[in-house]
Design a protein around this motif. Structure first.
Motif, PDB file in Angstrom:
ATOM      1  N   ARG A 273       0.841  -1.209   0.000  1.00  0.00           N
ATOM      2  CA  ARG A 273       0.000   0.000   0.000  1.00  0.00           C
ATOM      3  C   ARG A 273       0.875   1.257   0.000  1.00  0.00           C
ATOM      4  O   ARG A 273       0.651   2.176  -0.786  1.00  0.00           O
ATOM      5  CB  ARG A 273      -0.922  -0.003   1.210  1.00  0.00           C
ATOM      6  CG  ARG A 273      -1.763   1.269   1.321  1.00  0.00           C
ATOM      7  CD  ARG A 273      -2.511   1.303   2.660  1.00  0.00           C
ATOM      8  NE  ARG A 273      -3.105   2.584   2.894  1.00  0.00           N
ATOM      9  CZ  ARG A 273      -4.371   2.896   2.647  1.00  0.00           C
ATOM     10  NH1 ARG A 273      -5.187   1.994   2.149  1.00  0.00           N
ATOM     11  NH2 ARG A 273      -4.823   4.107   2.892  1.00  0.00           N
ATOM     12  N   GLU A 274       1.856   1.297   0.868  1.00  0.00           N
ATOM     13  CA  GLU A 274       2.714   2.485   0.963  1.00  0.00           C
ATOM     14  C   GLU A 274       3.488   2.722  -0.328  1.00  0.00           C
ATOM     15  O   GLU A 274       3.616   3.862  -0.774  1.00  0.00           O
ATOM     16  CB  GLU A 274       3.669   2.371   2.157  1.00  0.00           C
ATOM     17  CG  GLU A 274       2.978   2.508   3.494  1.00  0.00           C
ATOM     18  CD  GLU A 274       2.134   3.769   3.607  1.00  0.00           C
ATOM     19  OE1 GLU A 274       2.606   4.872   3.261  1.00  0.00           O
ATOM     20  OE2 GLU A 274       0.965   3.655   4.040  1.00  0.00           O
ATOM     21  N   LYS A 275       3.996   1.651  -0.938  1.00  0.00           N
ATOM     22  CA  LYS A 275       4.720   1.816  -2.200  1.00  0.00           C
ATOM     23  C   LYS A 275       3.779   2.275  -3.306  1.00  0.00           C
ATOM     24  O   LYS A 275       4.117   3.179  -4.082  1.00  0.00           O
ATOM     25  CB  LYS A 275       5.422   0.527  -2.612  1.00  0.00           C
ATOM     26  CG  LYS A 275       6.193   0.701  -3.928  1.00  0.00           C
ATOM     27  CD  LYS A 275       6.991  -0.488  -4.300  1.00  0.00           C
ATOM     28  CE  LYS A 275       7.787  -0.344  -5.574  1.00  0.00           C
ATOM     29  NZ  LYS A 275       7.497   0.720  -6.495  1.00  0.00           N
ATOM     30  N   ALA A 276       2.592   1.667  -3.404  1.00  0.00           N
ATOM     31  CA  ALA A 276       1.627   2.059  -4.436  1.00  0.00           C
ATOM     32  C   ALA A 276       1.223   3.519  -4.261  1.00  0.00           C
ATOM     33  O   ALA A 276       1.142   4.271  -5.241  1.00  0.00           O
ATOM     34  CB  ALA A 276       0.403   1.156  -4.383  1.00  0.00           C
ATOM     35  N   LEU A 277       0.982   3.928  -3.014  1.00  0.00           N
ATOM     36  CA  LEU A 277       0.616   5.315  -2.746  1.00  0.00           C
ATOM     37  C   LEU A 277       1.769   6.257  -3.080  1.00  0.00           C
ATOM     38  O   LEU A 277       1.572   7.279  -3.751  1.00  0.00           O
ATOM     39  CB  LEU A 277       0.188   5.485  -1.287  1.00  0.00           C
ATOM     40  CG  LEU A 277      -0.151   6.907  -0.842  1.00  0.00           C
ATOM     41  CD1 LEU A 277      -1.265   7.508  -1.686  1.00  0.00           C
ATOM     42  CD2 LEU A 277      -0.527   6.908   0.640  1.00  0.00           C
ATOM     43  N   ALA A 278       2.979   5.915  -2.661  1.00  0.00           N
ATOM     44  CA  ALA A 278       4.142   6.767  -2.942  1.00  0.00           C
ATOM     45  C   ALA A 278       4.371   6.908  -4.445  1.00  0.00           C
ATOM     46  O   ALA A 278       4.634   8.014  -4.942  1.00  0.00           O
ATOM     47  CB  ALA A 278       5.389   6.197  -2.264  1.00  0.00           C
ATOM     48  N   ASP A 279       4.261   5.810  -5.174  1.00  0.00           N
ATOM     49  CA  ASP A 279       4.443   5.866  -6.629  1.00  0.00           C
ATOM     50  C   ASP A 279       3.377   6.737  -7.288  1.00  0.00           C
ATOM     51  O   ASP A 279       3.669   7.536  -8.179  1.00  0.00           O
ATOM     52  CB  ASP A 279       4.417   4.461  -7.239  1.00  0.00           C
ATOM     53  CG  ASP A 279       5.634   3.623  -6.879  1.00  0.00           C
ATOM     54  OD1 ASP A 279       6.620   4.178  -6.328  1.00  0.00           O
ATOM     55  OD2 ASP A 279       5.596   2.399  -7.141  1.00  0.00           O
ATOM     56  N   ALA A 280       2.110   6.574  -6.854  1.00  0.00           N
ATOM     57  CA  ALA A 280       1.016   7.365  -7.436  1.00  0.00           C
ATOM     58  C   ALA A 280       1.164   8.842  -7.089  1.00  0.00           C
ATOM     59  O   ALA A 280       0.932   9.714  -7.928  1.00  0.00           O
ATOM     60  CB  ALA A 280      -0.333   6.832  -6.967  1.00  0.00           C
ATOM     61  N   LEU A 281       1.578   9.139  -5.858  1.00  0.00           N
ATOM     62  CA  LEU A 281       1.783  10.544  -5.467  1.00  0.00           C
ATOM     63  C   LEU A 281       2.922  11.165  -6.269  1.00  0.00           C
ATOM     64  O   LEU A 281       2.832  12.340  -6.674  1.00  0.00           O
ATOM     65  CB  LEU A 281       2.055  10.647  -3.970  1.00  0.00           C
ATOM     66  CG  LEU A 281       0.875  10.337  -3.047  1.00  0.00           C
ATOM     67  CD1 LEU A 281       1.321  10.329  -1.591  1.00  0.00           C
ATOM     68  CD2 LEU A 281      -0.256  11.334  -3.264  1.00  0.00           C
ATOM     69  N   ALA A 282       3.975  10.403  -6.519  1.00  0.00           N
ATOM     70  CA  ALA A 282       5.085  10.929  -7.338  1.00  0.00           C
ATOM     71  C   ALA A 282       4.607  11.194  -8.753  1.00  0.00           C
ATOM     72  O   ALA A 282       4.945  12.240  -9.347  1.00  0.00           O
ATOM     73  CB  ALA A 282       6.237   9.933  -7.340  1.00  0.00           C
ATOM     74  N   GLU A 283       3.813  10.293  -9.323  1.00  0.00           N
ATOM     75  CA  GLU A 283       3.286  10.502 -10.668  1.00  0.00           C
ATOM     76  C   GLU A 283       2.358  11.721 -10.698  1.00  0.00           C
ATOM     77  O   GLU A 283       2.420  12.531 -11.609  1.00  0.00           O
ATOM     78  CB  GLU A 283       2.526   9.247 -11.126  1.00  0.00           C
ATOM     79  CG  GLU A 283       2.052   9.308 -12.552  1.00  0.00           C
ATOM     80  CD  GLU A 283       1.350   8.038 -13.002  1.00  0.00           C
ATOM     81  OE1 GLU A 283       0.660   8.108 -14.044  1.00  0.00           O
ATOM     82  OE2 GLU A 283       1.472   6.983 -12.352  1.00  0.00           O
ATOM     83  N   ALA A 284       1.518  11.840  -9.679  1.00  0.00           N
ATOM     84  CA  ALA A 284       0.598  12.993  -9.593  1.00  0.00           C
ATOM     85  C   ALA A 284       1.370  14.300  -9.484  1.00  0.00           C
ATOM     86  O   ALA A 284       0.981  15.322 -10.070  1.00  0.00           O
ATOM     87  CB  ALA A 284      -0.344  12.830  -8.403  1.00  0.00           C
ATOM     88  N   GLY A 285       2.460  14.285  -8.760  1.00  0.00           N
ATOM     89  CA  GLY A 285       3.260  15.497  -8.559  1.00  0.00           C
ATOM     90  C   GLY A 285       3.940  15.991  -9.816  1.00  0.00           C
ATOM     91  O   GLY A 285       4.357  17.147  -9.889  1.00  0.00           O
ATOM     92  N   ALA A 286       4.046  15.137 -10.808  1.00  0.00           N
ATOM     93  CA  ALA A 286       4.713  15.516 -12.052  1.00  0.00           C
ATOM     94  C   ALA A 286       3.741  16.045 -13.108  1.00  0.00           C
ATOM     95  O   ALA A 286       4.167  16.450 -14.190  1.00  0.00           O
ATOM     96  CB  ALA A 286       5.478  14.313 -12.609  1.00  0.00           C
ATOM     97  N   LEU A 287       2.446  16.051 -12.814  1.00  0.00           N
ATOM     98  CA  LEU A 287       1.460  16.465 -13.803  1.00  0.00           C
ATOM     99  C   LEU A 287       1.376  17.980 -13.912  1.00  0.00           C
ATOM    100  O   LEU A 287       1.528  18.700 -12.939  1.00  0.00           O
ATOM    101  CB  LEU A 287       0.070  15.910 -13.435  1.00  0.00           C
ATOM    102  CG  LEU A 287      -0.047  14.389 -13.433  1.00  0.00           C
ATOM    103  CD1 LEU A 287      -1.403  13.977 -12.882  1.00  0.00           C
ATOM    104  CD2 LEU A 287       0.145  13.845 -14.839  1.00  0.00           C
ATOM    105  N   VAL A 288       1.097  18.436 -15.130  1.00  0.00           N
ATOM    106  CA  VAL A 288       0.861  19.853 -15.384  1.00  0.00           C
ATOM    107  C   VAL A 288      -0.335  19.992 -16.313  1.00  0.00           C
ATOM    108  O   VAL A 288      -0.658  19.071 -17.065  1.00  0.00           O
ATOM    109  CB  VAL A 288       2.094  20.564 -16.006  1.00  0.00           C
ATOM    110  CG1 VAL A 288       3.262  20.568 -15.035  1.00  0.00           C
ATOM    111  CG2 VAL A 288       2.486  19.942 -17.309  1.00  0.00           C
ATOM    112  N   VAL A 289      -0.975  21.135 -16.258  1.00  0.00           N
ATOM    113  CA  VAL A 289      -2.100  21.417 -17.152  1.00  0.00           C
ATOM    114  C   VAL A 289      -1.541  21.650 -18.550  1.00  0.00           C
ATOM    115  O   VAL A 289      -0.626  22.457 -18.726  1.00  0.00           O
ATOM    116  CB  VAL A 289      -2.886  22.663 -16.683  1.00  0.00           C
ATOM    117  CG1 VAL A 289      -4.013  22.973 -17.643  1.00  0.00           C
ATOM    118  CG2 VAL A 289      -3.434  22.439 -15.280  1.00  0.00           C
ATOM    119  N   PRO A 290      -2.056  20.938 -19.546  1.00  0.00           N
ATOM    120  CA  PRO A 290      -1.558  21.152 -20.900  1.00  0.00           C
ATOM    121  C   PRO A 290      -1.930  22.553 -21.406  1.00  0.00           C
ATOM    122  O   PRO A 290      -2.965  23.085 -21.032  1.00  0.00           O
ATOM    123  CB  PRO A 290      -2.256  20.082 -21.723  1.00  0.00           C
ATOM    124  CG  PRO A 290      -3.418  19.643 -20.900  1.00  0.00           C
ATOM    125  CD  PRO A 290      -3.111  19.959 -19.466  1.00  0.00           C
ATOM    126  N   ALA A 291      -1.064  23.099 -22.226  1.00  0.00           N
ATOM    127  CA  ALA A 291      -1.293  24.452 -22.749  1.00  0.00           C
ATOM    128  C   ALA A 291      -2.438  24.466 -23.741  1.00  0.00           C
ATOM    129  O   ALA A 291      -2.775  23.534 -24.375  1.00  0.00           O
ATOM    130  CB  ALA A 291      -0.040  24.970 -23.403  1.00  0.00           C
TER     131      ALA A 291
END
Length: 189
Positions: free
Chosen positions: A171-189
């Motif tokens: 659970r902790e690894k899945a959450l950490a991986d998903a949070l890292a992926e979420a943190g890299a997102l940006v709104v497309p121009a």
């Protein structure tokens, strides 16, 4: 630009999908602080099941109006009993409206709500992805892709956290991986 943020998990602060959807919104608003965010907790303020008066309302619902006004939509969804929470289904029942978000044509249905960017934080207790033993009974991601595609949104971005019920370490690894992926997102121009 307007961002509509929906959470549907019944797990409150123990919800992985809520943590990840919040991280997605945080990343998007950090990248574009001018985003106007509207938030709805569909578990805390559950919509009633679809009724004929809702279905037959030619003006639609407030949920439809918010959806149509949004440029970006972030959905937090857990997978319960192989599909999305019923609270989220009740929201979709108010958004899929013939003549507003799709239309029927001689060539088949046509989506009318394309052009929106959709991010989905999806958590699953086991492994249901392609090639996994549970793939045949996965009806959350597949439903969301189908329903969004039906209204013209063909490129949703999924941030998945899988295996969260297998054990604390997974659970902790899945959450950490998903949070890292979420943190890299940006709104497309």
């Amino acid at each position: 630009m307007k961002l509509l943020h929906l959470d549907s998990s019944i797990l409150g602060e123990n919800s992985v999908s809520r943590a990840v959807s919040g991280a997605i919104v945080g990343s998007l608003t950090q990248a574009d602080p001018s985003l106007e965010v509207t938030y709805h907790d569909l578990a805390a303020e559950a919509l009633p099941h679809l009724t004929l008066d809702i279905l037959g309302n030619p003006d639609g619902t407030p949920e439809l109006a918010e959806f149509l006004a949004a440029d970006v939509i972030v959905i937090g969804a857990g997978m319960y009993n192989f599909t999305i929470p019923s609270q989220l289904k009740a929201w979709f029942d108010r958004v899929l409206v013939a003549g507003k978000t799709f239309q029927y044509t001689a060539e088949g249905p046509q989506g009318l709500a394309g052009g929106k960017k959709v991010y989905i934080a999806l958590s699953r207790g086991g492994y249901y992805g392609e090639g996994q033993p549970g793939a045949a009974v996965e009806h959350a991601e597949s439903y969301l892709r189908a329903v969004l595609g039906f209204v013209g949104i063909t490129d949703p971005i999924f941030v998945l956290a899988e295996g969260i019920a297998i054990g604390p370490e997974v659970r902790e690894k899945a959450l950490a991986d998903a949070l890292a992926e979420a943190g890299a997102l940006v709104v497309p121009a």
